[in-house]
Design a protein around this motif. Structure first.
Motif, PDB file in Angstrom:
ATOM      1  N   UNK A   1       6.295  17.094  37.696  1.00  0.00           N
ATOM      2  CA  UNK A   1       6.066  18.219  36.785  1.00  0.00           C
ATOM      3  C   UNK A   1       7.048  18.269  35.616  1.00  0.00           C
ATOM      4  N   UNK A   2       7.653  17.153  35.295  1.00  0.00           N
ATOM      5  CA  UNK A   2       8.631  17.090  34.208  1.00  0.00           C
ATOM      6  C   UNK A   2       8.065  17.683  32.913  1.00  0.00           C
ATOM      7  N   UNK A   3       6.847  17.328  32.555  1.00  0.00           N
ATOM      8  CA  UNK A   3       6.210  17.850  31.349  1.00  0.00           C
ATOM      9  C   UNK A   3       5.338  19.065  31.655  1.00  0.00           C
ATOM     10  N   UNK A   4       4.705  19.046  32.816  1.00  0.00           N
ATOM     11  CA  UNK A   4       3.802  20.119  33.226  1.00  0.00           C
ATOM     12  C   UNK A   4       4.493  21.474  33.194  1.00  0.00           C
ATOM     13  N   UNK A   5       5.729  21.540  33.619  1.00  0.00           N
ATOM     14  CA  UNK A   5       6.456  22.809  33.683  1.00  0.00           C
ATOM     15  C   UNK A   5       6.704  23.411  32.297  1.00  0.00           C
TER      16      UNK A   5
END
Length: 84
Positions: free
Chosen positions: A11-15
C-alpha cells in the motif's frame, strides 16, 4: 473463491490516494477473489496484473486458493515497480 493476503509495502502508493479512488480500487481488489482467468505480467513470471482505469494491481497466487496483493499504483509507479 480465493483468500487474499497482502505483501509488506503493498500500500505504499495506495495509502496516498483520495478516498473515492481507494474505494474504486478496493472493489477491484475484492474482485480478485473470484477472478478466474487473470492476465500474466510477463510470460514465465509468477505475477498477474489487473487494471482499473490508469491504476494497476499486481498479485501472485501463492497457494492453490490464496492470492497475495503485491502492488497497487498508477501506471508510472507500476512501470518503476516492475522494472526493479
Amino acid at each position: 473463491m480465493f483468500e487474499l493476503t497482502y505483501a509488506e509495502g503493498w500500500d505504499r502508493y495506495f495509502s496516498k490516494f483520495d478516498n473515492s479512488l481507494k474505494q474504486k480500487i478496493w472493489k477491484k481488489i475484492q474482485q480478485i477473489k473470484v477472478l478466474t482467468n487473470p492476465r500474466h505480467l510477463k510470460h514465465g513470471e509468477p505475477f498477474f496484473v489487473e487494471e482499473t482505469g490508469q491504476y494497476r494491481l499486481c498479485f501472485k497466487q501463492t497457494a492453490k486458493n490464496t492470492r497475495q496483493i503485491i502492488f497497487v499504483g498508477n501506471h508510472k509507479q507500476y512501470e518503476k515497480w516492475y522494472k526493479r
